[in-house]
Enzyme design. Sequence first.
Site, PDB file in Angstrom:
ATOM      1  N   LYS A   1      -1.183  -9.364   2.879  1.00  0.00           N
ATOM      2  CA  LYS A   1      -0.541  -8.937   4.019  1.00  0.00           C
ATOM      3  C   LYS A   1      -1.352  -7.902   4.652  1.00  0.00           C
ATOM      4  CE  LYS A   1       3.096  -5.919   3.915  1.00  0.00           C
ATOM      5  NZ  LYS A   1       2.363  -4.588   5.021  1.00  0.00           N
TER       6      LYS A   1
ATOM      7  N   GLU B   1       8.948  -4.445  10.664  1.00  0.00           N
ATOM      8  CA  GLU B   1       9.507  -3.092  10.249  1.00  0.00           C
ATOM      9  C   GLU B   1       9.966  -1.976  11.314  1.00  0.00           C
ATOM     10  OE1 GLU B   1       6.714  -1.096   7.432  1.00  0.00           O
ATOM     11  OE2 GLU B   1       7.983   0.714   7.404  1.00  0.00           O
TER      12      GLU B   1
ATOM     13  N   ASP C   1       0.769  -1.436   0.010  1.00  0.00           N
ATOM     14  CA  ASP C   1      -0.114  -0.038  -0.132  1.00  0.00           C
ATOM     15  C   ASP C   1       0.946   1.089  -0.063  1.00  0.00           C
ATOM     16  OD1 ASP C   1       0.807  -0.195   2.721  1.00  0.00           O
ATOM     17  OD2 ASP C   1      -1.210   0.228   3.372  1.00  0.00           O
TER      18      ASP C   1
HETATM   19  O1  KIV Z   1       3.722  -1.044   1.793  1.00  0.00           O
HETATM   20  C1  KIV Z   1       4.622  -1.401   1.657  1.00  0.00           C
HETATM   21  O2  KIV Z   1       5.502  -1.169   0.921  1.00  0.00           O
HETATM   22  C2  KIV Z   1       5.309  -2.268   2.941  1.00  0.00           C
HETATM   23  C3  KIV Z   1       6.477  -2.700   3.160  1.00  0.00           C
HETATM   24  C4  KIV Z   1       7.257  -1.359   3.647  1.00  0.00           C
HETATM   25  C5  KIV Z   1       6.782  -3.801   4.091  1.00  0.00           C
HETATM   26  O3  KIV Z   1       4.307  -2.631   3.875  1.00  0.00           O
END
Ligand code: KIV
Length: 293
Positions: free
Chosen positions: A121, A190, A52
């Site tokens: 995710k 993260e 996202d």
């Molecule tokens: O949205 C994204 O790019 C992420 C990564 C930073 C893990 O969640």
Amino acid sequence: MSRHEMPRKKIGIDTLRNKKLAGEKITMLTAYDYPTAKLVDECEIDCILVGDSVGNVLLGYDDTVAVTMDDMLHHAKAVCRAKTAAFVIGDMPFGSYNLSADDAVRNATRFLKEAGCDGVKLEGGAAVAEKVRAIVTGGIPVVGHLGLTPQTAAMIGGYRMQGGTSDAAGKILADALLLEEAGVCMLVLECIPTEVAAEISRRLSVPVIGIGAGSGCDGQVLVINDMLGMQSGFTPKFVKRFLNLDGLMREAVQAYRKEVTAATFPAAEQSFAMKPEEHKKFAAGTDATSEVV
Ligand code: KIV
């Protein structure tokens, strides 16, 4: 890939878990479009995350909170059209899984049915464990995300390292164990201390992927625009710019502007010509409708 090389075998959860067991590091990058996904796949990256982060990186939003399911599906479809061997993860946007388990399952299902992703995710620990369980029960692989969770940055003191105290680190570890118990197939950590991420990687049987979480994780993920140096301006401490694409693109765009204004582009090699006899007739005004070749 040459004509004689075998295409890479599709990567699944089992491949990723076997890599962890064998002590082989897992590679993950974000991609938001077809050509980037194709390139990343051809470079044999294990997982592609349609993050996202597309909101800040490509769409000009201030943060990821504004990103919608429509935004995500649009980009996830483009990535999946590249038909990659990489395991493709669709990032569930803020509001698509937080309200109810029904919402979470319905929206997660759209990533697989409409876009063709291999899994989804979502961010958070205890607060989303029941949603994770419901999505996994629905037959969809789920990747967890703990530590700095950008969708709820306002609740955790902004975009800064998390888990710096023993108590805070213990809470992340407890959330990680809870998510594993709820059925996640992988976990992204993260911006947390190396020691905490390494301990969580040791304690979990599922692969743990770090971004700003040190080298003790089972794999690493970066935002592709960050690692290619595609945007000038602020770069988080955990990003390594493997290329200065912003500088290269600026040089190219400026060279183009100069050549167009100086009338040195296009040159003969980028132009089409008539046959001399047709040109002669055309110039004489006898056959002004001759076809250009
Ligand atoms: O949205 C994204 O790019 C992420 C990564 C930073 C893990 O969640």
